[in-house]
Structure formats: structure tokens, C-alpha cells
Design a protein around this motif. Structure first.
Motif, PDB file in Angstrom:
ATOM      1  N   LEU A 191       0.833  -1.203   0.000  1.00 15.37           N
ATOM      2  CA  LEU A 191       0.000   0.000   0.000  1.00 15.37           C
ATOM      3  C   LEU A 191       0.865   1.250   0.000  1.00 15.37           C
ATOM      4  CD1 LEU A 191      -2.890  -1.034   2.381  1.00 15.37           C
ATOM      5  CD2 LEU A 191      -3.090  -0.415  -0.023  1.00 15.37           C
ATOM      6  N   VAL A 218      -4.715   7.640  -5.020  1.00 14.39           N
ATOM      7  CA  VAL A 218      -5.207   6.619  -4.079  1.00 14.39           C
ATOM      8  C   VAL A 218      -4.341   5.387  -4.293  1.00 14.39           C
ATOM      9  CG1 VAL A 218      -7.099   5.095  -3.434  1.00 14.39           C
ATOM     10  CG2 VAL A 218      -7.605   7.414  -4.129  1.00 14.39           C
ATOM     11  N   SER A 219      -3.899   4.779  -3.209  1.00 16.92           N
ATOM     12  CA  SER A 219      -3.145   3.530  -3.350  1.00 16.92           C
ATOM     13  C   SER A 219      -4.087   2.353  -3.184  1.00 16.92           C
ATOM     14  CB  SER A 219      -2.050   3.453  -2.296  1.00 16.92           C
ATOM     15  OG  SER A 219      -1.419   2.194  -2.391  1.00 16.92           O
ATOM     16  N   TYR A 220      -3.994   1.398  -4.076  1.00 24.43           N
ATOM     17  CA  TYR A 220      -4.749   0.162  -3.907  1.00 24.43           C
ATOM     18  C   TYR A 220      -3.838  -1.013  -3.560  1.00 24.43           C
ATOM     19  CZ  TYR A 220      -8.637   2.803  -5.737  1.00 24.43           C
ATOM     20  OH  TYR A 220      -9.603   3.754  -5.903  1.00 24.43           O
ATOM     21  N   LYS A 222      -2.099  -4.209  -3.297  1.00 24.82           N
ATOM     22  CA  LYS A 222      -2.496  -5.410  -4.031  1.00 24.82           C
ATOM     23  C   LYS A 222      -3.945  -5.774  -3.710  1.00 24.82           C
ATOM     24  CE  LYS A 222      -0.547  -8.791  -0.791  1.00 24.82           C
ATOM     25  NZ  LYS A 222       0.131 -10.076  -0.694  1.00 24.82           N
ATOM     26  N   GLU A 223      -4.711  -4.772  -3.274  1.00 31.46           N
ATOM     27  CA  GLU A 223      -6.089  -5.049  -2.850  1.00 31.46           C
ATOM     28  C   GLU A 223      -7.052  -5.184  -4.018  1.00 31.46           C
ATOM     29  OE1 GLU A 223      -6.959  -5.792   0.265  1.00 31.46           O
ATOM     30  OE2 GLU A 223      -4.812  -5.670   0.630  1.00 31.46           O
ATOM     31  N   LYS A 224      -6.719  -4.597  -5.163  1.00 31.41           N
ATOM     32  CA  LYS A 224      -7.631  -4.690  -6.309  1.00 31.41           C
ATOM     33  C   LYS A 224      -6.814  -5.078  -7.526  1.00 31.41           C
ATOM     34  CE  LYS A 224     -11.242  -1.677  -4.612  1.00 31.41           C
ATOM     35  NZ  LYS A 224     -12.119  -0.526  -4.815  1.00 31.41           N
TER      36      LYS A 224
ATOM     37  N   VAL B 200     -10.615 -10.366  -1.398  1.00 29.76           N
ATOM     38  CA  VAL B 200     -10.311  -9.167  -2.171  1.00 29.76           C
ATOM     39  C   VAL B 200     -11.569  -8.327  -2.399  1.00 29.76           C
ATOM     40  CG1 VAL B 200      -9.610  -8.392  -4.467  1.00 29.76           C
ATOM     41  CG2 VAL B 200      -8.353 -10.215  -3.316  1.00 29.76           C
ATOM     42  N   GLY B 201     -11.444  -7.034  -2.133  1.00 34.93           N
ATOM     43  CA  GLY B 201     -12.527  -6.110  -2.452  1.00 34.93           C
ATOM     44  C   GLY B 201     -13.445  -5.791  -1.296  1.00 34.93           C
ATOM     45  N   LYS B 203     -13.238  -6.310   2.861  1.00 28.91           N
ATOM     46  CA  LYS B 203     -12.585  -6.871   4.038  1.00 28.91           C
ATOM     47  C   LYS B 203     -13.034  -6.108   5.282  1.00 28.91           C
ATOM     48  CE  LYS B 203      -8.543  -8.592   1.575  1.00 28.91           C
ATOM     49  NZ  LYS B 203      -7.091  -8.520   1.403  1.00 28.91           N
ATOM     50  N   ILE B 224     -12.695  -1.886   2.183  1.00 26.59           N
ATOM     51  CA  ILE B 224     -11.536  -2.690   2.542  1.00 26.59           C
ATOM     52  C   ILE B 224     -10.946  -2.100   3.817  1.00 26.59           C
ATOM     53  CG2 ILE B 224      -9.259  -3.508   1.831  1.00 26.59           C
ATOM     54  CD1 ILE B 224     -10.192  -3.089  -1.076  1.00 26.59           C
ATOM     55  N   LEU B 242     -10.275   1.965   3.522  1.00 24.06           N
ATOM     56  CA  LEU B 242     -10.307   2.663   2.231  1.00 24.06           C
ATOM     57  C   LEU B 242     -11.646   3.363   2.082  1.00 24.06           C
ATOM     58  CD1 LEU B 242      -9.039   3.209  -0.574  1.00 24.06           C
ATOM     59  CD2 LEU B 242     -10.117   1.094  -1.360  1.00 24.06           C
ATOM     60  N   ARG B 245     -11.946   8.996  -0.453  1.00 25.89           N
ATOM     61  CA  ARG B 245     -10.768   9.841  -0.600  1.00 25.89           C
ATOM     62  C   ARG B 245      -9.472   9.083  -0.309  1.00 25.89           C
ATOM     63  NH1 ARG B 245     -12.103  13.725  -3.749  1.00 25.89           N
ATOM     64  NH2 ARG B 245     -10.129  14.697  -3.175  1.00 25.89           N
ATOM     65  N   GLY B 246      -9.534   7.787  -0.270  1.00 25.36           N
ATOM     66  CA  GLY B 246      -8.315   7.023  -0.022  1.00 25.36           C
ATOM     67  C   GLY B 246      -8.278   6.434   1.376  1.00 25.36           C
ATOM     68  N   TRP B 247      -7.067   6.096   1.842  1.00 25.20           N
ATOM     69  CA  TRP B 247      -6.905   5.371   3.101  1.00 25.20           C
ATOM     70  C   TRP B 247      -6.807   6.316   4.271  1.00 25.20           C
ATOM     71  CZ3 TRP B 247      -7.200   0.143   3.323  1.00 25.20           C
ATOM     72  CH2 TRP B 247      -7.130  -0.536   2.098  1.00 25.20           C
ATOM     73  N   THR B 268      -2.825   9.168   2.032  1.00 24.06           N
ATOM     74  CA  THR B 268      -2.871   7.761   2.397  1.00 24.06           C
ATOM     75  C   THR B 268      -2.294   7.555   3.792  1.00 24.06           C
ATOM     76  OG1 THR B 268      -2.780   6.974   0.140  1.00 24.06           O
ATOM     77  CG2 THR B 268      -1.917   5.503   1.815  1.00 24.06           C
ATOM     78  N   LEU B 270      -1.906   4.767   6.951  1.00 23.93           N
ATOM     79  CA  LEU B 270      -1.922   3.307   7.080  1.00 23.93           C
ATOM     80  C   LEU B 270      -1.318   2.838   8.400  1.00 23.93           C
ATOM     81  CD1 LEU B 270      -0.235   2.574   3.628  1.00 23.93           C
ATOM     82  CD2 LEU B 270      -2.642   2.214   4.133  1.00 23.93           C
TER      83      LEU B 270
END
Lengths: 247, 458
Positions: A191, A218-220, A222-224, B200-201, B203, B224, B242, B245-247, B268, B270
Motif C-alpha cells: 500500500l 489513491v493507493s490500492y 495489491k487489494e484490487k 479481495v474487495g 474486508k 476494505i 479505504l 478519498r483514499g486510506w 494515504t 496506514l
């Protein structure tokens, strides 16, 4: 019939109101002095243009017209309008704007034509400033990265230049840059790496002259995953910055 | 009473002297090779080397209520597993134990337990009854070698007659025994494991008991969510989610049962991590345009950036012993490596010497880092991602998993004797536990869609 008249009246009123608010061409909009009752009145002149004259479905264009010696100006399909003015139009198909200016000296007409490129099927609802997805992806290509890297490669640089050219030509377009990684490696690290990839693409576009306010990342990670096979060609497709219209 | 105390003290001092001896032995052997690596891990993780031989008798049913038998089965299984999982006992297997159910101190004949084949040093036994919707358990722990005054523990528990209660009572009694025989370190049978559930998609964050029982979903955000981290007092759950607007880092109150405010910075954000006093968080944010490590107070205020190097910086974790150091993952030199620094960003030190190293977890005693490492990572390289433990002072490390899937996200149990981790194979991800020396690996989930475990602090 009465309803139609009311409609024309309301739309005229709104155009007048728009012009008043916009403060454009106030002088021309002022009612001309009552012309002397004479048969030597000049023939009205009329000009109408639409800019640009070719658009994609969903885009808008600006219609501008100007008349002299007329006291009754109408545009086919829009009804009565001010003697001069501008208006945003958003035709869904190729259209001719036919303007008729009537005055005491007779009547004159002028035509502006706009060509609308057909929209591909199944596009989302597009607002005025948006380009449809197919056009966007034809012109703005994804950038791919080397393994565990967020540096823009030589190939990536030329992609960025083309992408930037399109985005600069559409300064109202808002774009999301998604950072993606292949399936290997660790979720949290990917991420962060995906964010570095998206940021690198954003920075390269800004360096190429794109306004930073058009872009967000936006970072995905390895989620998508785009490609789900477990081989290098698939991993390469996943290691990318993907551009899409920010809706 | 004084005799009981003396007994437990004797047990403790026995354990301590073993440990001291091993430490001396290791010191004299230092540098003589990796074959002794397992010993220093065992010693440092309170696992000891010589385990107490313990028998857990089947508890005696004392009522005829129809719930008695099913609840007794739940209790007996949970109790035996808790003691077996603890990592400090040499359990007498059920087939070796005498086929007896002593329900009270009057009914036990210790010589039957201390004799071959069970050869028990300690015996846990008791009685379980159900009446009027209540379950009552009496439990004892006896020293089989001390005929004069064998009792070490005697406990009574009462609760509603449900399977959950039967499991909780078993956990509590097991933890009493583990604490008493394990050098005063609290057992983990009542702890929880927070984790990510779903594929995936989509969570969500879930929680389960330490043994994989009682799993339930906590969040229902439909997006997610990753990296759950429970606060040291079990009151708040921080995680990354997520949004449009992102994480960002989000906070769930376990007390209120709902999301509560957290002032997550833009960009982002995290991998939150609690300090062991619950006062601070560390996390990664790209607020500056590059992912860096920040610290803040528990509500996200007083943000302070502590790294400044181009490249990914993520997955911070505090030294829980001191809260004065942070370990994290940085890609500043290429592939991700494990680093430590002071919590103000000074004294950066790289710990791993190559490969692909991620997901540090700091042991409760401050001595070790567990992390995921693929030492031969690269395109085409046949490296495996395994769990390793490194002694921070000496940089010596030991590999705990071998040739079994891709292993990631280790998290220490509060007693420092166990590690929970994620193991992926054939596209399925499940949670596993093991002792901190890599032995007793067992799967906690079997649904193929569980990941990123985080062991509660108590």
C-alpha cells in the motif's frame, strides 16, 4: 398554445436574466430607440458561432451570436433570444443552430453547425466537465513500473508526455491516479509502495505541465488486482499507476 | 497456606534456575553456531527448556441435568487445549492418563497419577455440575510428588449454563494454573485475536478467542479495512480503511460498539500502532507527498513526523517495554528492510541485511522482533516468505516457519510465548499460531479468508 407562449416567455426571461447577471453586452441588450417609421431602415445583420465546433457526446460548447438592426431574434430550438448573447450548449448529436434576426429592414439568418462524435454505448452519467471513459482511456494511458520500483521508466516518461498533453487540453478534467502492485510482497508495504507509484506519476504529470489540482492519488496496493494469474506478465500489468476520471 | 506458597515458590525457583543455567550455557557457547539458536529463543520467550509434566483429568459430572454432558465436553476439551497450548507443560496424553474422574480432593489418589505411564508431576482435576440454568465448576491443582500437602490451587466458578460460559471458565482456570506454574506470567487463554476477514474487495475487521473459537465480525463498513490494532486496555480498535478519498485510520470503540472520531491526516494513512501505555499511536502517512512515519496522541492530535526519507515507510511498532523506540519497514534502499529508531526519529539502525523484510512485531519483553522475511526475494527467485525472530541486541535471528506457504504478519501473545501469523497457500489465507520457538504450529481458522492477526495485550 398558451403554454408554449409561456414557455418561450420563461426561457426568454431566463436568458435575459442570465445576461443581466453575467453583465455581458449590456449596451447591445438595451432596447434600441424606436425607429422612425421609414422604409429605408437597414437590413439586419446576424452572426452565430459555436466553439468548439466538434465535441464528444457529453461535452459542452459555447454558442455566441451577435445581430444589428434586429428587434426579434430567435434561434431554432431555443426560441426567442436576446439580440446578442452567449450560451452553453450540450447537444447530444450533431446540430445546426439556425438564427433568424428580424428587423424593420427585413430579416437575415445565420447558421452554426456543431459536430458531435457519437458516445460509446453504456457510458456513465457524465457531467458537463467530463470526458467519457472510452475517450479518456484512449488518450490517457496507464504507466507501468519495474519490479518493486516506483521510478518512472523511459517508456513511462513518453506515456506521461502524451497523458499530460490530453490533460492540459482538458484543464477542467479531474483525474484519480490509482497506485497498484503485483500480488507478491506484503499488504501494508504494497500500500505504501502503491502510494509512491501514484505520487511518482502525479509528480511526472505536474512536471509536464498538468495542474496539480486536477490530480489526486489513491493507493490500492495489491487489494484490487487487475490481472489474477501468477506469472510475470500478469504481475507487470498489475504494477501500474492507473488513471481514471474522478467522478 | 504457607506450605502451598512454598510449593509454588519451589516450582518457580526451579524454573528460574533452569533458565539461568541455560543463559550461562548459551553465553559460553555464543558464536559457536546456529544449532543453539532455538535455545536462546526458548529462554528469552519464557518457554523454558524443561517442561512440567501435567495431567488434566476429565472433570466429574455431578448433576443429571441434560446440559451437564455437553457442557462438560466443551469444558474438558477447552481446558486440555489451553494447558497444552500454553507451551510450558509436558501434557499427559489422554490415553496415558488413568481413566479416573476424581471430583474432589477426597477422591484423588495421587500415586495413581504420579506412577507410570502418566508420570505426572502435577494433576488438575475437579467437578462440573449444571442446575437451574447455572454451571458450577470446582477445580483443583495438586502437586503429585507432595503427598503431605499437595494442593496448589482450589477454585470455584459459576456462570450461566452456556457453551460460551463453559469455555470461559475453562480459560480462566487454565490461566490460573499457567500463571501459578509459569513463573507468574499471566496465561493467554482469555486473550483475543483481532484480524481481517473477507476476500479481495471487501474486508472487515473481526475478532475471535485466542484458540479460534467465538469468531465475530466487528466492522460492517462494506469497503476494505486492514491492519487492526487493539488498544492495550481493549477499549479501542484502530485500523486502516479505504474510503472515497483514499486510506485513513479509523477508530472503533469496543465499549460503545460503534465508530468514534479519529483525526486522520489527509493522504494515504496506514498501519496504526499503539504505544503500550495507550497514550500514543504511530502510523504511516503520505501527507507530505511521501509515506513517512508519524506519531500522534490517541485521538490523532499532536502529529509529529519522525522519518524523512524518500520511499515507502510503513508498519511502525513501539518497543512495548519502553515506548522509547519504534521498529518499522522502509524501502529507502530498495527492497523493504526492518529498521529501528528512537521514538523521536533519532538513531536509525537497519536490522535486516537483505531480501524482503516486512511486518515487524515487538515482543512484550522488548528483546525480540518477529517479522516476515523472504531472504531470496526477486523475480524468479524461489524464496519463501517465512516468520523470523531477531534478538535486537545481538542481531542474531532464527527462522520459525519452513517450507509451508507464504507467512506474514506475526503478532506476539502478551505472555511472549506465542506468535499468531497469517499463512497463505493456494490463494487461501488462514491464521496460525505457534510457540515462539516455532514449534506447535496449528491453524486457528480454516475458511481461507482470514489475514493480518493482532493479538490483544491482555
Amino acid at each position: 398554445m398558451q403554454r408554449l407562449n409561456r414557455k418561450i416567455f420563461v426561457s426568454t426571461l431566463s436568458v435575459v436574466a442570465l445576461l443581466t447577471v453575467a453583465g455581458c453586452h449590456k449596451k447591445q441588450a438595451a432596447p434600441p430607440p424606436p425607429p422612425p417609421p421609414t422604409v429605408t431602415a437597414p437590413t439586419p445583420t446576424a452572426e452565430i458561432t459555436v466553439t468548439p465546433n466538434t465535441i464528444n457526446a457529453g461535452d459542452s460548447a459555447v454558442l455566441t451570436w451577435k445581430t444589428t438592426g434586429a428587434n426579434d431574434v430567435s434561434i431554432e430550438g431555443m426560441g426567442q433570444v436576446a439580440t446578442s448573447g452567449t450560451q452553453n450548449v450540450k447537444p447530444t448529436e450533431s446540430t445546426s443552430y439556425h438564427l433568424v434576426a428580424r428587423g424593420d429592414g427585413g430579416s437575415t439568418d445565420a447558421t452554426a453547425r456543431i459536430t458531435v462524435n457519437a458516445a460509446p454505448p453504456a457510458t456513465n452519467n457524465l457531467n458537463e466537465n467530463n470526458v467519457d471513459d472510452a475517450t479518456f482511456h484512449q488518450n490517457v494511458k496507464d504507466v507501468f513500473y519495474d519490479y518493486d520500483s516506483y521510478d518512472i521508466t523511459g517508456d513511462g516518461q513518453s506515456t506521461i508526455q502524451q497523458d499530460a498533453a490530453f490533460l492540459k487540453a482538458h484543464p477542467q478534467l479531474k483525474v484519480v491516479i490509482g497506485g497498484y502492485c503485483d500480488e507478491r510482497g506484503s499488504t501494508e508495504y504494497n500500500l505504501a509502495l502503491g502510494e509512491n507509484r501514484a505520487n511518482a506519476a502525479k509528480q511526472a504529470l505536474v512536471n509536464a505541465g498538468v495542474d496539480a489540482s486536477q490530480l489526486r492519488t489513491v493507493s490500492y496496493g495489491k487489494e484490487k488486482q487487475f490481472c489474477t494469474e501468477h506469472n510475470e506478465s500478469c504481475w507487470q500489468q498489475n504494477r501500474r499507476a492507473q488513471f481514471s476520471v474522478d467522478r | 497456606m504457607s506450605k502451598v506458597l512454598r510449593t509454588s515458590r519451589q516450582v518457580k525457583s526451579k524454573l528460574f534456575s533452569i533458565r539461568f543455567f541455560i543463559a550461562l550455557l548459551l553465553f559460553s557457547l555464543a558464536g559457536s553456531g546456529i544449532s543453539h539458536a532455538q535455545d536462546w529463543v526458548k529462554t528469552g520467550t519464557n518457554l523454558g527448556v524443561q517442561r512440567i509434566r501435567l495431567a488434566a483429568a476429565s472433570f466429574k459430572p455431578t448433576t443429571t441435568d441434560p446440559q451437564t454432558d455437553p457442557l462438560k465436553t466443551v469444558f474438558d476439551n477447552t481446558f486440555y487445549n489451553d494447558l497444552s497450548n500454553a507451551g510450558i507443560f509436558d501434557m499427559v496424553s489422554k490415553s496415558m492418563a488413568p481413566p479416573l474422574m476424581p471430583g474432589s480432593p477426597q477422591e484423588i489418589n495421587l500415586s495413581q497419577w504420579s506412577a507410570a505411564p502418566s508420570n505426572a508431576e502435577m494433576v488438575a482435576f475437579g467437578a462440573l455440575g449444571v442446575s437451574s440454568g447455572r454451571i458450577t465448576v470446582f477445580g483443583w491443582l495438586f502437586d503429585a510428588k507432595n503427598a503431605q500437602s499437595p494442593q496448589i490451587l482450589g477454585k470455584q466458578y459459576t456462570d450461566n449454563a452456556t457453551a460460551d460460559s463453559a469455555r470461559m471458565i475453562a480459560h480462566r482456570f487454565a490461566d490460573e494454573i499457567i500463571s501459578r506454574l509459569g513463573g507468574g506470567i499471566n496465561g493467554i487463554a482469555e486473550t483475543k485475536i483481532y484480524y481481517v476477514s473477507g476476500r479481495v474487495g471487501n474486508k472487515e475487521i473481526s475478532v475471535m478467542d485466542y484458540d479460534g473459537q467465538g469468531a465475530r465480525e466487528i466492522t460492517h463498513l462494506g469497503t476494505i479495512s486492514l491492519s487492526p490494532r487493539i488498544s492495550p486496555d481493549n477499549s479501542r480498535l484502530a485500523f486502516a480503511s479505504l474510503g472515497r478519498r483514499g486510506w485513513s485510520i479509523r477508530m472503533y470503540s469496543m465499549d460503545l460498539g460503534r465508530m468514534v472520531a479519529f483525526n486522520s491526516p489527509g493522504g494515504t494513512t496506514l498501519s496504526p500502532a499503539w504505544s503500550s501505555d495507550g497514550a500514543k499511536l504511530a502510523f504511516s502517512s503520505d501527507k507530505s507527498g511521501d509515506p513517512e512515519i508519524y506519531t500522534s496522541d490517541a485521538s490523532g492530535g499532536n502529529m509529529r513526523r519522525i522519518t524523512a526519507f524518500r520511499g515507502p515507510d510503513v508498519s511502525p511498532v513501539w518497543n512495548p517495554k519502553t515506548n522509547s523506540q519504534i521498529a518499522w519497514v522502509s524501502g529507502r534502499t530498495g527492497l523493504p528492510q526492518i529498521y529501528i529508531m528512537d521514538s523521536d526519529g533519532a538513531n536509525v539502525q537497519r536490522l535486516t541485511d537483505g531480501g524482503y523484510a516486512t511486518s515487524p512485531s515487538w515482543s512484550p519483553n522488548g528483546q525480540f522482533l518477529a517479522f516476515a522475511w523472504d531472504r531470496k526475494y526477486g523475480p524468479g527467485a524461489p524464496g519463501g516468505q517465512d516468520i523470523y525472530v531477531m534478538d535486537i541486541a545481538s542481531h542474531r535471528w532464527v527462522q520459525l516457519t519452513h517450507d509451508a506457504g507464504r507467512n506474514d504478519f506475526p503478532s506476539w501473545s502478551p505472555d511472549g510465548r506465542h506468535i499468531v501469523f497469517q499463512r497463505e497457500s493456494n490463494g487461501h489465507s488462514d491464521l496460525w499460531t505457534m510457540l515462539a520457538d516455532g514449534t506447535q504450529q496449528q491453524a486457528l481458522t480454516h475458511n481461507g479468508s482470514s489475514s493480518m492477526p493482532n493479538w490483544s495485550w491482555k
